[in-house]
Each structure stands twice: as structure tokens, then as C-alpha cells.
Design a protein around this motif. Structure first.
Motif, PDB file in Angstrom:
ATOM      1  N   GLY A  53      41.297  46.162  53.623  1.00 44.37           N
ATOM      2  CA  GLY A  53      41.793  46.946  52.312  1.00 44.37           C
ATOM      3  C   GLY A  53      42.157  46.147  51.410  1.00 44.37           C
ATOM      4  N   ALA A  54      42.084  44.830  51.260  1.00 46.43           N
ATOM      5  CA  ALA A  54      42.560  44.170  49.973  1.00 46.43           C
ATOM      6  C   ALA A  54      41.637  44.391  48.720  1.00 46.43           C
ATOM      7  CB  ALA A  54      42.382  42.464  50.124  1.00 46.43           C
ATOM      8  N   HIS A  55      42.275  44.433  47.834  1.00 43.57           N
ATOM      9  CA  HIS A  55      41.563  44.704  46.611  1.00 43.57           C
ATOM     10  C   HIS A  55      40.645  43.428  45.914  1.00 43.57           C
ATOM     11  CE1 HIS A  55      40.636  46.163  42.099  1.00 43.57           C
ATOM     12  NE2 HIS A  55      41.416  47.331  42.559  1.00 43.57           N
ATOM     13  N   LEU A  56      39.482  43.637  45.786  1.00 47.26           N
ATOM     14  CA  LEU A  56      38.729  42.547  45.637  1.00 47.26           C
ATOM     15  C   LEU A  56      39.044  41.917  44.087  1.00 47.26           C
ATOM     16  CD1 LEU A  56      35.486  43.760  47.510  1.00 47.26           C
ATOM     17  CD2 LEU A  56      36.954  41.982  48.177  1.00 47.26           C
ATOM     18  N   GLY A  57      39.403  42.906  43.209  1.00 50.21           N
ATOM     19  CA  GLY A  57      39.682  42.558  41.849  1.00 50.21           C
ATOM     20  C   GLY A  57      40.962  41.990  41.589  1.00 50.21           C
ATOM     21  N   VAL A  58      41.776  41.830  42.484  1.00 52.58           N
ATOM     22  CA  VAL A  58      43.085  41.061  42.624  1.00 52.58           C
ATOM     23  C   VAL A  58      43.241  39.800  43.288  1.00 52.58           C
ATOM     24  CG1 VAL A  58      45.619  41.294  42.575  1.00 52.58           C
ATOM     25  CG2 VAL A  58      44.471  43.224  42.207  1.00 52.58           C
ATOM     26  N   GLY A  59      42.646  38.726  42.633  1.00 54.78           N
ATOM     27  CA  GLY A  59      42.790  37.468  43.214  1.00 54.78           C
ATOM     28  C   GLY A  59      41.400  37.237  44.026  1.00 54.78           C
ATOM     29  N   GLY A  60      40.231  38.020  43.756  1.00 54.48           N
ATOM     30  CA  GLY A  60      38.925  37.928  44.245  1.00 54.48           C
ATOM     31  C   GLY A  60      38.147  36.842  43.252  1.00 54.48           C
ATOM     32  N   LYS A  61      37.135  36.324  43.943  1.00 54.23           N
ATOM     33  CA  LYS A  61      36.556  35.596  42.950  1.00 54.23           C
ATOM     34  C   LYS A  61      35.014  35.627  43.170  1.00 54.23           C
ATOM     35  CE  LYS A  61      37.512  31.375  45.667  1.00 54.23           C
ATOM     36  NZ  LYS A  61      38.308  30.121  45.797  1.00 54.23           N
ATOM     37  N   VAL A  62      34.099  35.043  42.104  1.00 59.68           N
ATOM     38  CA  VAL A  62      32.896  35.107  42.336  1.00 59.68           C
ATOM     39  C   VAL A  62      32.425  33.781  42.757  1.00 59.68           C
ATOM     40  CG1 VAL A  62      30.553  35.201  41.150  1.00 59.68           C
ATOM     41  CG2 VAL A  62      32.344  36.755  40.354  1.00 59.68           C
ATOM     42  N   VAL A  63      31.533  34.006  44.121  1.00 60.78           N
ATOM     43  CA  VAL A  63      31.045  32.489  44.561  1.00 60.78           C
ATOM     44  C   VAL A  63      29.752  32.696  45.075  1.00 60.78           C
ATOM     45  CG1 VAL A  63      31.385  31.023  46.630  1.00 60.78           C
ATOM     46  CG2 VAL A  63      33.383  32.078  45.795  1.00 60.78           C
ATOM     47  N   ASP A  64      28.648  31.962  44.142  1.00 58.95           N
ATOM     48  CA  ASP A  64      27.340  32.048  44.426  1.00 58.95           C
ATOM     49  C   ASP A  64      26.800  33.460  44.184  1.00 58.95           C
ATOM     50  OD1 ASP A  64      27.243  29.214  44.816  1.00 58.95           O
ATOM     51  OD2 ASP A  64      27.361  29.627  47.076  1.00 58.95           O
ATOM     52  N   CYS A  69      36.494  38.027  48.855  1.00 62.26           N
ATOM     53  CA  CYS A  69      37.887  38.704  49.115  1.00 62.26           C
ATOM     54  C   CYS A  69      38.964  37.716  49.320  1.00 62.26           C
ATOM     55  CB  CYS A  69      37.748  39.500  50.485  1.00 62.26           C
ATOM     56  SG  CYS A  69      39.389  40.177  51.028  1.00 62.26           S
ATOM     57  N   PRO A  70      40.001  38.106  48.401  1.00 62.83           N
ATOM     58  CA  PRO A  70      41.162  36.837  48.401  1.00 62.83           C
ATOM     59  C   PRO A  70      41.834  36.700  49.523  1.00 62.83           C
ATOM     60  CG  PRO A  70      41.938  38.978  47.465  1.00 62.83           C
ATOM     61  CD  PRO A  70      40.333  39.224  47.577  1.00 62.83           C
ATOM     62  N   PHE A  71      41.634  38.161  50.522  1.00 61.90           N
ATOM     63  CA  PHE A  71      42.727  37.706  51.783  1.00 61.90           C
ATOM     64  C   PHE A  71      42.251  37.147  52.912  1.00 61.90           C
ATOM     65  CE2 PHE A  71      45.811  41.217  53.758  1.00 61.90           C
ATOM     66  CZ  PHE A  71      46.522  40.302  54.098  1.00 61.90           C
ATOM     67  N   HIS A  72      40.877  37.302  53.108  1.00 59.92           N
ATOM     68  CA  HIS A  72      40.353  36.812  54.436  1.00 59.92           C
ATOM     69  C   HIS A  72      38.698  36.002  54.112  1.00 59.92           C
ATOM     70  CE1 HIS A  72      42.968  40.093  55.795  1.00 59.92           C
ATOM     71  NE2 HIS A  72      43.113  38.987  56.811  1.00 59.92           N
ATOM     72  N   GLY A  73      38.369  36.025  52.992  1.00 58.07           N
ATOM     73  CA  GLY A  73      37.088  35.290  52.620  1.00 58.07           C
ATOM     74  C   GLY A  73      35.990  35.979  52.757  1.00 58.07           C
ATOM     75  N   TRP A  74      35.894  37.218  53.059  1.00 58.32           N
ATOM     76  CA  TRP A  74      34.626  38.088  53.278  1.00 58.32           C
ATOM     77  C   TRP A  74      34.032  38.024  51.926  1.00 58.32           C
ATOM     78  CZ3 TRP A  74      34.233  42.557  57.072  1.00 58.32           C
ATOM     79  CH2 TRP A  74      34.707  42.032  58.505  1.00 58.32           C
ATOM     80  N   ARG A  75      32.660  38.043  51.979  1.00 61.15           N
ATOM     81  CA  ARG A  75      31.996  38.062  50.947  1.00 61.15           C
ATOM     82  C   ARG A  75      31.012  39.171  50.684  1.00 61.15           C
ATOM     83  NH1 ARG A  75      30.495  31.366  49.705  1.00 61.15           N
ATOM     84  NH2 ARG A  75      32.473  30.687  49.821  1.00 61.15           N
ATOM     85  N   PHE A  76      30.677  39.694  49.485  1.00 63.81           N
ATOM     86  CA  PHE A  76      29.844  40.908  49.281  1.00 63.81           C
ATOM     87  C   PHE A  76      28.834  40.783  48.237  1.00 63.81           C
ATOM     88  CE2 PHE A  76      33.806  42.076  51.401  1.00 63.81           C
ATOM     89  CZ  PHE A  76      33.228  43.176  52.181  1.00 63.81           C
ATOM     90  N   ASP A  77      27.522  40.754  48.361  1.00 66.52           N
ATOM     91  CA  ASP A  77      26.654  40.602  47.220  1.00 66.52           C
ATOM     92  C   ASP A  77      26.601  41.636  46.104  1.00 66.52           C
ATOM     93  OD1 ASP A  77      24.989  42.526  48.427  1.00 66.52           O
ATOM     94  OD2 ASP A  77      23.629  41.365  49.299  1.00 66.52           O
ATOM     95  N   ALA A  78      25.950  41.728  45.138  1.00 66.49           N
ATOM     96  CA  ALA A  78      25.694  42.703  44.298  1.00 66.49           C
ATOM     97  C   ALA A  78      25.187  44.111  44.659  1.00 66.49           C
ATOM     98  CB  ALA A  78      24.791  42.055  42.975  1.00 66.49           C
ATOM     99  N   ASP A  79      24.576  44.111  45.771  1.00 63.20           N
ATOM    100  CA  ASP A  79      24.344  45.362  46.423  1.00 63.20           C
ATOM    101  C   ASP A  79      25.503  45.887  47.298  1.00 63.20           C
ATOM    102  OD1 ASP A  79      21.570  45.631  45.346  1.00 63.20           O
ATOM    103  OD2 ASP A  79      20.916  44.156  46.787  1.00 63.20           O
ATOM    104  N   GLY A  80      26.396  45.143  47.563  1.00 67.87           N
ATOM    105  CA  GLY A  80      27.538  45.745  48.192  1.00 67.87           C
ATOM    106  C   GLY A  80      27.753  45.061  49.643  1.00 67.87           C
TER     107      GLY A  80
END
Length: 316
Positions: A53-64, A69-80
Motif C-alpha cells: 500500500g505504499a504511495h509510489l509518488g512519495v519517495g518512489g523513483k524511476v529506475v530503468d 516502490c520506496p518501501f520494499h523496492g518492487w518495480r512496475f513498468d509503464a504498463d503497470g
């Protein structure tokens, strides 16, 4: 009345979404994020990570080209889609919701509605033309439905009381599927000048309108972007493109100054009224006030098909 009619809405200017940046948004009653994928194309997705449930826009960053996700490092592409989950044996098959996105005319649009879009917002040539100055950018929010923001262009009588026109303009609305055009004339006095301009308002669905006012002293293209924030509040972003006077480009700052002094104050006056008005499903209209009913009939096509017809009758 459904708070989000189906169609295209502009949520950002292109310059506001730099590569490598995550932008937090809130529209359509949803927390959202925007970022650019690996190919540089914009994506607009739901803001909360499905993991915890972390907000990806608060502390999240773009990587490749993915958002991390700033909380546990899960990554999501442009298609979600989740493309990486640290410490997972297999990457979970989960996604974050989002919208079809288009980028042109210096704007990022998202589409609200079921399935793939059946029509597109055309490019707006003034936004990239050297004949026009950089736009005056003005944004306001009001406690009003986006439909009533759009009705403003066909509310003939208010042009006298808000915009200083001597008589209500004669207008004609021409519907064409999800598009419509309104033609009219603005005649008023500004700083001692008589302004007598024709205008054409081109409507592209419920959220995008381009108004072109042509005159010997001042010609302006106004891009009106109306977007629902939630079920009580809407945003109106106006981008005013002033045409550079032929042979006198140095007059642009003065023309912009005059335009700001006249137009923006009138918009604020409208917003104050919108903040306190109520919706009148059956307004008492005078014989010349034909535009509001005509626009309501055209606008009704953007509501979900499962809304009972008797309910929509209150708004058309």
C-alpha cells in the motif's frame, strides 16, 4: 450525475513530466502517479503499491524506465506490470491500474472509459507554432461539475455581466459525434479599444476545448482543459496562446499584460460564482438562451450507458 464523464482529459503539460521523475496526481477521485517509461513515453498509473500500500509518488523513483516502490523496492513498468520484487522466488503477477495515454500539443492526456478509445483529440497546431507566444498558464479549481464548466461557453447572457459584452452573442452549436463547434462574436471595450472579434470553440469530448478568437488588435487561442478532481470538485486549466503581431513581436509582453488584467480577473469572478451555485436540472431559460439545452443534449453521450435514462433527463 456521474462525476467522471467518459473521454479524454489532460492531466499534465509535457514539460512537467521530466524523464526520471515521478509526479503525484489526484484526479477522478483517485491517487495517481505519472512517469516516463524506458522509451520516454508517459504513463499514468494508480499510485499505491499492491504489495503493502505504499504511495509510489512519495519517495518512489524511476529506475530503468520502471517506478520503484520506496518501501520494499518492487518495480512496475509503464504498463503497470510488476517486473521485479526483491527476495521473491518468482515475480508476482500483479499490476497497478492505469489509463490509455496520449502525448501531443505539449500535453499528456488520459482516457476514461471502458475498452480502448474510439476517438482521439486532434493536435492543436498553435501549441507548436512560432506565430504564437509561450502560453499564459492559469489553473483554478471550483466546487462544480465539469459539465457546468463547459456549459459556460454557451451561456449567452453571462457574456454581458461577466465579460462586458453589450448584448448576448448569437451562437450556434454544431454537434459531430464526440466533437462539437460553437461559433459566435465578442464585442466589448478594453482599455479604450473596441474589440470586435469572431470566435470558434471546438469541443473534443467532455474535457478539452479549443477557443480561437480572431480580431485586428488581438488574436488568442485558448486551450480549456476541464478535469474532475473528485465527485465535488473540478479543475479548469487555461492555456492562452497570444498570436504575435505581424512585424511587431516586441508588443507581445504588453498584449499579455493587458490580457492577464482583463481575462484572468473575469475567470476568478466565474470561479467564485461556481463555488456557490447549485445545479439546476431544469433551469428557467429565456427564449434566446438555447445553448445550454443544446450542449446538455450533446454532452449526455459521455455518461456511462448503465446510467438510467430517467436519471440523465435531469441533466439534459
Amino acid at each position: 450525475m456521474p462525476s467522471v464523464p467518459y473521454g479524454w482529459y489532460a492531466v499534465l503539460r509535457s514539460t512537467e513530466l521530466r524523464p526520471g521523475r515521478v509526479v503525484s496526481l489526484h484526479y477522478f477521485g483517485r491517487a495517481l502517479i505519472a512517469f516516463r517509461g524506458a522509451d520516454g513515453q508517459p504513463a499514468v498509473r494508480d499510485a499505491h503499491c499492491p504489495h503493502y500500500g505504499a504511495h509510489l509518488g512519495v519517495g518512489g523513483k524511476v529506475v530503468d524506465g520502471t517506478v520503484e516502490c520506496p518501501f520494499h523496492g518492487w518495480r512496475f513498468d509503464a504498463d503497470g506490470r510488476c517486473v521485479e520484487a526483491p527476495f521473491a522466488v518468482r515475480t508476482p503477477k500483479v499490476s497497478i491500474g492505469g489509463f490509455p495515454v496520449r502525448e501531443h500539443s505539449g500535453l499528456i492526456f488520459v482516457h476514461i472509459g471502458p475498452g480502448e478509445p474510439s476517438w482521439e483529440v486532434p493536435e492543436i497546431p498553435e501549441t507548436g507554432s512560432r506565430d504564437f507566444a509561450k502560453p499564459i498558464d492559469d489553473t483554478c479549481r471550483a466546487r462544480i461539475h465539469v459539465q457546468e464548466m463547459r456549459e459556460n461557453i454557451v451561456d449567452e447572457s453571462h457574456f454581458h455581466f461577466i465579460h462586458g459584452q453589450s448584448e448576448p452573442p448569437v451562437q450556434e452549436l454544431r454537434p459531430d459525434g464526440p466533437f462539437a463547434e460553437v461559433r459566435g462574436r465578442i464585442h466589448r471595450r478594453v482599455l479604450g479599444w473596441d474589440i470586435n472579434n469572431t470566435f470558434d470553440a471546438f469541443m473534443y469530448g467532455p474535457g478539452v476545448m479549443v477557443v480561437r478568437a480572431h480580431g485586428p488588435v488581438l488574436s488568442v487561442t485558448a486551450v480549456a482543459l476541464t478535469t474532475p478532481i473528485d465527485d465535488r470538485t473540478s479543475e479548469m486549466r487555461m492555456l492562452y496562446y497570444v498570436r504575435k503581431p505581424s512585424g511587431f513581436p516586441f508588443l507581445v509582453p504588453a498584449l499579455k499584460l493587458v490580457f492577464r488584467a482583463e481575462a484572468l480577473g473575469e475567470v476568478r469572478e466565474e470561479v467564485r460564482i461556481w463555488d456557490h451555485k447549485i445545479h439546476q436540472p431544469r433551469p428557467v431559460l429565456l427564449p434566446h438562451e438555447k445553448g445550454i439545452k443544446a450542449l446538455r443534449r450533446w454532452y449526455s453521450q459521455f455518461y456511462p450507458s448503465d446510467v438510467p435514462a430517467e436519471s440523465l433527463q435531469e441533466y439534459i
